[in-house]
Motif scaffolding. Structure first.
Motif, short mmCIF file in Angstrom:
data_model
loop_
_atom_site.label_atom_id
_atom_site.label_comp_id
_atom_site.label_asym_id
_atom_site.label_seq_id
_atom_site.Cartn_x
_atom_site.Cartn_y
_atom_site.Cartn_z
N LEU A 40 0.82 -1.21 0.00
CA LEU A 40 0.00 0.00 0.00
C LEU A 40 0.86 1.26 0.00
O LEU A 40 0.52 2.25 -0.65
N CYS A 41 1.97 1.23 0.71
CA CYS A 41 2.81 2.43 0.82
C CYS A 41 3.51 2.77 -0.49
O CYS A 41 4.00 3.89 -0.66
N GLU A 42 3.57 1.83 -1.44
CA GLU A 42 4.23 2.07 -2.72
C GLU A 42 3.29 2.63 -3.78
O GLU A 42 3.72 3.02 -4.87
N LEU A 43 1.98 2.69 -3.46
CA LEU A 43 1.02 3.17 -4.44
C LEU A 43 1.10 4.69 -4.58
O LEU A 43 1.58 5.40 -3.69
N LYS A 44 0.60 5.19 -5.68
CA LYS A 44 0.62 6.63 -5.92
C LYS A 44 -0.27 7.37 -4.93
O LYS A 44 -1.19 6.80 -4.34
N GLU A 45 -0.02 8.67 -4.79
CA GLU A 45 -0.84 9.50 -3.90
C GLU A 45 -2.30 9.48 -4.31
O GLU A 45 -3.19 9.61 -3.48
N SER A 46 -2.55 9.31 -5.60
CA SER A 46 -3.93 9.31 -6.09
C SER A 46 -4.76 8.18 -5.49
O SER A 46 -5.98 8.27 -5.40
N PHE A 47 -4.07 7.11 -5.05
CA PHE A 47 -4.78 5.99 -4.43
C PHE A 47 -5.50 6.45 -3.17
O PHE A 47 -6.69 6.22 -2.98
N PHE A 48 -4.79 7.14 -2.29
CA PHE A 48 -5.38 7.58 -1.04
C PHE A 48 -6.31 8.78 -1.25
O PHE A 48 -7.31 8.93 -0.55
N ALA A 49 -6.01 9.62 -2.23
CA ALA A 49 -6.87 10.77 -2.51
C ALA A 49 -8.24 10.31 -3.03
O ALA A 49 -9.28 10.83 -2.62
N THR A 50 -8.23 9.33 -3.92
CA THR A 50 -9.47 8.85 -4.52
C THR A 50 -10.33 8.09 -3.54
O THR A 50 -11.56 8.16 -3.58
N GLY B 196 -11.16 8.47 -0.59
CA GLY B 196 -12.01 9.19 0.35
C GLY B 196 -13.36 9.59 -0.19
O GLY B 196 -14.21 10.09 0.54
N LYS B 197 -13.59 9.36 -1.48
CA LYS B 197 -14.87 9.74 -2.08
C LYS B 197 -15.44 8.57 -2.88
O LYS B 197 -14.69 7.69 -3.32
N PHE C 24 -8.67 4.35 5.89
CA PHE C 24 -7.54 3.56 6.40
C PHE C 24 -7.06 4.14 7.72
O PHE C 24 -7.08 5.37 7.92
N SER C 25 -6.62 3.27 8.63
CA SER C 25 -5.97 3.76 9.84
C SER C 25 -4.61 4.34 9.46
O SER C 25 -4.06 4.03 8.40
N GLU C 26 -4.05 5.19 10.32
CA GLU C 26 -2.82 5.91 9.98
C GLU C 26 -1.65 4.97 9.71
O GLU C 26 -0.84 5.23 8.82
N LYS C 27 -1.54 3.91 10.44
CA LYS C 27 -0.37 3.02 10.32
C LYS C 27 -0.74 1.71 9.62
O LYS C 27 -0.24 0.65 9.98
N VAL C 28 -1.58 1.82 8.61
CA VAL C 28 -1.99 0.61 7.90
C VAL C 28 -0.84 0.08 7.04
O VAL C 28 -0.07 0.85 6.46
N GLU C 29 -0.69 -1.23 7.02
CA GLU C 29 0.31 -1.89 6.17
C GLU C 29 -0.37 -3.07 5.47
O GLU C 29 -1.25 -3.72 6.04
N GLY C 30 0.05 -3.30 4.25
CA GLY C 30 -0.53 -4.43 3.52
C GLY C 30 -0.24 -4.34 2.04
O GLY C 30 0.66 -3.61 1.61
N TYR C 31 -1.02 -5.09 1.27
CA TYR C 31 -0.80 -5.18 -0.17
C TYR C 31 -2.09 -4.93 -0.93
O TYR C 31 -3.19 -5.12 -0.41
N MET C 32 -1.93 -4.52 -2.18
CA MET C 32 -3.04 -4.48 -3.12
C MET C 32 -2.66 -5.27 -4.35
O MET C 32 -1.59 -5.05 -4.93
N ILE C 33 -3.50 -6.22 -4.73
CA ILE C 33 -3.36 -6.95 -5.99
C ILE C 33 -4.54 -6.54 -6.85
O ILE C 33 -5.68 -6.58 -6.41
N ALA C 34 -4.25 -6.10 -8.06
CA ALA C 34 -5.33 -5.63 -8.94
C ALA C 34 -5.07 -6.10 -10.36
O ALA C 34 -3.93 -6.16 -10.80
N PHE C 35 -6.15 -6.41 -11.08
CA PHE C 35 -5.99 -6.92 -12.44
C PHE C 35 -7.26 -6.67 -13.25
O PHE C 35 -8.35 -6.54 -12.72
N GLN C 36 -7.07 -6.60 -14.54
CA GLN C 36 -8.17 -6.38 -15.47
C GLN C 36 -8.84 -7.70 -15.83
O GLN C 36 -8.26 -8.77 -15.67
#
Length: 299
Positions: free
Chosen positions: A28-38, A40-41, A87-99
């Motif tokens: 999760l920490c390696e994803l772009k800022e747009s991940f966390f910005a998006t 929230g809505k 997300f909680s402030e200190k969340v850690e984990g992974y995202m797997i995504a595919f088309q």
């Protein structure tokens, strides 16, 4: 100028990924800022998503229902589901995504064990799986191998990723106790393929086609057969699948936008807004305005 919300944003996979491709395996920490910005809505993905929360927690609201996802938990999200994430402030984990294309819809084994399994499609429209400590090792190994293949992109990396993802989904299905893991016979496999085709057609045409006979005609089968296959594969009729999809989209608009019931009716292909309101109340027990006030899905 009015701030009226009329649209639900659709997010494509490259918006979250570090590179433009149709598969992502990332912390999760390696994803772009747009991940966390998006997140929230309210928005939809046009891809399949698996979250593995290892530390901390997140609270996804999926189609107006909020879930609690704590540490050591897998969470599965299908394309088109309207959601927000906290997300909680200190969340850690992974995202797997595919088309869709990555899993290859023509690959029946992949469909049965993956995108057409109850991990992504079920009555609750979500799957939450808590992993026991002894189960984490295999999943961690698979994720790390996925990340390596994505990073290195050695010859045949897409084939390797496909196999790793399928194994990941099989392990998750075993834990969930999916009834679709067993290798199907030819007849069952054919029916599953037809059902997947039907579900895909609904996604494409539910605003314009609302009768079972319309879909049966496109699939070159009789309506009675389509209903039988639907009942066999999902427990409900083809007509119920079509109706449920229309109702779900109406609920999404009511919950996430400021559109009126009349505007939503036209967007969903109803020529008569009054008929739409009667249709909505018949199958949810609430008028559109009552649903909008309560903000809860009739599940």
């Amino acid at each position: 100028m009015s701030d009226k919300k009329e649209h639900i944003e659709i997010v494509s996979l490259p918006a979250y990924a570090q590179a433009d491709n149709n598969f992502v395996a990332s912390s999760l920490c390696e994803l772009k800022e747009s991940f966390f910005a998006t997140n929230g809505k309210p928005h939809r993905h046009d891809f399949y998503t698996i979250y593995w929360i290892k530390k901390g927690h997140m609270e996804p609201t999926i189609d107006a229902v909020t879930y609690e996802v704590n540490q050591n938990t897998l969470y599965f999200l299908a394309p088109g589901q309207v959601h927000t994430m906290t997300f909680s402030e200190k969340v850690e984990g992974y995202m797997i995504a595919f088309q869709d294309a990555f899993m290859c819809l023509k690959d029946q084994a992949a469909s049965l064990m993956g995108i057409n399994s109850s991990l992504f499609f079920n009555n609750q429209f979500s799957t939450v799986i808590t992993l026991q400590p002894e189960q984490e090792r295999d999943f961690e190994m698979l994720v790390q191998l996925m990340k390596k293949e994505v990073k290195d992109q050695e010859p045949g990396f897409d084939t390797a990723l496909h196999g790793l993802l399928r194994y990941f989904l099989v392990l998750a299905s075993r834990i969930k106790g999916s009834s679709m893991i067993a290798t199907p016979d030819q007849h069952a496999s054919h029916n599953s393929s037809l059902f997947l085709q039907f579900k895909n057609l609904i996604e494409e045409k539910y605003t314009t086609l609302k009768n079972v006979s319309d879909y049966a005609g496109l699939m070159h089968v009789k309506p009675v057969l389509l209903n039988e296959i639907s009942k066999q594969q999902s427990g409900i009729t083809a007509g119920e699948h079509i109706r449920n999809r229309v109702i779900l989209e109406a609920q999404r608009y009511l919950y996430n936008t400021d559109l009126s019931a009349k505007e939503i009716a036209y967007r969903l292909g109803f020529e008569d807004p009054h008929y739409f309101s009667r249709f909505f109340k018949k199958y949810t027990g609430q008028t559109p305005s009552e649903f909008k006030e309560t903000g809860k899905l009739a599940i």
